[in-house]
Design a protein around this motif. Sequence first.
Motif, mmCIF file in Angstrom:
data_model
loop_
_atom_site.group_PDB
_atom_site.id
_atom_site.type_symbol
_atom_site.label_atom_id
_atom_site.label_comp_id
_atom_site.label_asym_id
_atom_site.label_seq_id
_atom_site.Cartn_x
_atom_site.Cartn_y
_atom_site.Cartn_z
ATOM 1 N N HIS A 97 0.970 -0.831 0.041
ATOM 2 C CA HIS A 97 0.027 -0.461 -0.404
ATOM 3 C C HIS A 97 0.993 1.171 -0.133
ATOM 4 N N GLY A 98 2.199 0.453 0.173
ATOM 5 C CA GLY A 98 2.337 2.454 -0.173
ATOM 6 C C GLY A 98 3.245 3.324 1.088
ATOM 7 N N ARG A 112 2.418 0.486 -5.480
ATOM 8 C CA ARG A 112 1.443 -0.017 -5.009
ATOM 9 C C ARG A 112 0.552 -1.387 -5.563
#
Length: 138
Positions: A97-98, A112
């Motif tokens: 998800h970064g 992501r």
Amino acid sequence: MSEDRSFSGREIAAVLTFVVLAGATALVSYRSGLNVAGGSGGAEVAAAVASAPVNGQALYVGNCAGCHGAQAQGGVGPGLANSAAWSEADFQAAVLHGKGAGGRTLAPVMPRFAEAGLDGKDATPEQIGAIHAYVKGL
């Protein structure tokens, strides 16, 4: 000196025999493949591949090394020495998800992988764990 040569009956018979035998072999091979595992046609091969252990090094090289370097030393993206100490949950959040440790948002250039996938397929926790284990071992 043009000489018209026709094929003998024996040569024609030999070629036809070869063609018939090759066709029969191909047909039997094809039908045998359809009957593997009750007609699933390759399910055994897919099951063997699916049960193979996940290779963290191969996943890292194919998805991460281009930015983070072959030895995770950094390049376009930062070095990953610090991420070796991250918890599994923090590492997964970063890769999928970064979101870095502490919830900070990573640079937009970081894919992501929850959306992008790994090697063209949805990323799994097992794959992320294998990458993390590989990075820890560097």
